[in-house]
Design a protein around this motif. Structure first.
Motif, mmCIF file in Angstrom:
data_model
loop_
_atom_site.group_PDB
_atom_site.id
_atom_site.type_symbol
_atom_site.label_atom_id
_atom_site.label_comp_id
_atom_site.label_asym_id
_atom_site.label_seq_id
_atom_site.Cartn_x
_atom_site.Cartn_y
_atom_site.Cartn_z
ATOM 1 N N GLU A 81 20.899 -7.589 0.546
ATOM 2 C CA GLU A 81 21.847 -6.774 -0.217
ATOM 3 C C GLU A 81 22.421 -7.559 -1.392
ATOM 4 O OE1 GLU A 81 24.953 -5.155 2.149
ATOM 5 O OE2 GLU A 81 23.629 -4.428 3.729
ATOM 6 N N ALA A 83 21.842 1.809 -2.961
ATOM 7 C CA ALA A 83 22.093 2.167 -1.574
ATOM 8 C C ALA A 83 21.950 3.647 -1.274
ATOM 9 C CB ALA A 83 23.473 1.690 -1.143
ATOM 10 N N TYR A 126 13.599 -3.005 -3.405
ATOM 11 C CA TYR A 126 15.028 -2.687 -3.412
ATOM 12 C C TYR A 126 15.287 -1.369 -4.141
ATOM 13 C CZ TYR A 126 15.664 -7.677 -2.328
ATOM 14 O OH TYR A 126 15.614 -8.923 -1.759
ATOM 15 N N ARG A 159 19.939 -2.569 -2.283
ATOM 16 C CA ARG A 159 19.581 -2.907 -0.909
ATOM 17 C C ARG A 159 18.051 -2.948 -0.731
ATOM 18 N NH1 ARG A 159 24.266 -0.923 1.777
ATOM 19 N NH2 ARG A 159 25.978 -1.417 0.365
#
Length: 201
Positions: free
Chosen positions: A171, A194, A191, A176
Motif C-alpha cells: 500500500e 483502492a 496496483y 494498493r
C-alpha cells in the motif's frame, strides 16, 4: 524482440550501463495479461514508462496500439538510446521523452498537458516502472509520488517490475497492490487506487 506492429524488430541496449531491459519472456507475459486475448485492448491507451531504460516496454505499447507513451529516463545515454530505437523502427509520433528524474518529469507532464489542453489533466491508463533492482528506495518513492499525482485515477493500472525476492510493498496511500505475478527471478506487482482494487491469486 517486440510484438505487435513492430514485431520481430530488435532493440539496441548499452553495455556497461546500469540498464537491465525487461526480458522478452516477462514482457510477453505482461502484455498477455494486459490484452487478455483481445489484441485491440491497448489501442488508444496512454502510458508512462518510468525508468524506461531501452524503452522496450513503452515501444511495445506503441507497437500494440497505444496512443501516447511518455518515456521517463534520467540517464542521457539511455534517453538517446530510446530515441535511436524509436527512430530505427520509424516511429515519429505518439511519444515524448523526458530526460530527468521522475518527480521533475511528473510536474512537467502535468504542466505541459494542462497548458496544451486548456486545463484538461492527463491521466495515464498504464504506468510501468522498472528501476534498477539495487535502487530499492526508488519503488516506494515513485509509487508514493504517483499516488499523490493527478496523472493516475481510479482506472489507472500501475505495474512495478522487481526482483522476486524483493517486495516493493502492498500500500502507498490509496494505491494498493491487487496482484503479483512471478516469473523466474523477476516479478510484476500490479496496483490500482483502492476503490477499484480487487484481490486476485
Amino acid at each position: 524482440m517486440i510484438a505487435g506492429k513492430y514485431r520481430s524488430r530488435p532493440l539496441r541496449s548499452l553495455r556497461g550501463m546500469d540498464i537491465r531491459p525487461t526480458s522478452d519472456r516477462l514482457r510477453e507475459t505482461l502484455f498477455d495479461v494486459l490484452t487478455a486475448g483481445n489484441p485491440a485492448a491497448l489501442e488508444g491507451a496512454v502510458w508512462l514508462d518510468i525508468f524506461a531504460g531501452t524503452g522496450a516496454v513503452g515501444i511495445e505499447a506503441l507497437s500494440r496500439g497505444a496512443k501516447q507513451v511518455y518515456f521517463v529516463e534520467s540517464s542521457e545515454p539511455a534517453a538517446q538510446l530510446i530515441r535511436h530505437n524509436l527512430e530505427s523502427l520509424g516511429v515519429t509520433s505518439g511519444y515524448k521523452i523526458f530526460q530527468e528524474e521522475w518527480t521533475r518529469a511528473c510536474w512537467r507532464i502535468e504542466r505541459e498537458h494542462v497548458r496544451e489542453h486548456v486545463r484538461e489533466h492527463l491521466t495515464a491508463d498504464v504506468v510501468y516502472l522498472d528501476p534498477p533492482y539495487h535502487m530499492k528506495d526508488a519503488y516506494a518513492e515513485t509509487l508514493r509520488a504517483l499516488e499523490n499525482s493527478s496523472v493516475i485515477w481510479a482506472m489507472s493500472l500501475v505495474i512495478a517490475e522487481h526482483e522476486k525476492r524483493f517486495d516493493p510493498g502492498d500500500e502507498f496511500g490509496a494505491l494498493r497492490r491487487f496482484r503479483k505475478l512471478v516469473q523466474g527471478g523477476a516479478a510484476l506487482s500490479f496496483y490500482r487506487m483502492a476503490s477499484t482494487a480487487v484481490v486476485r491469486g
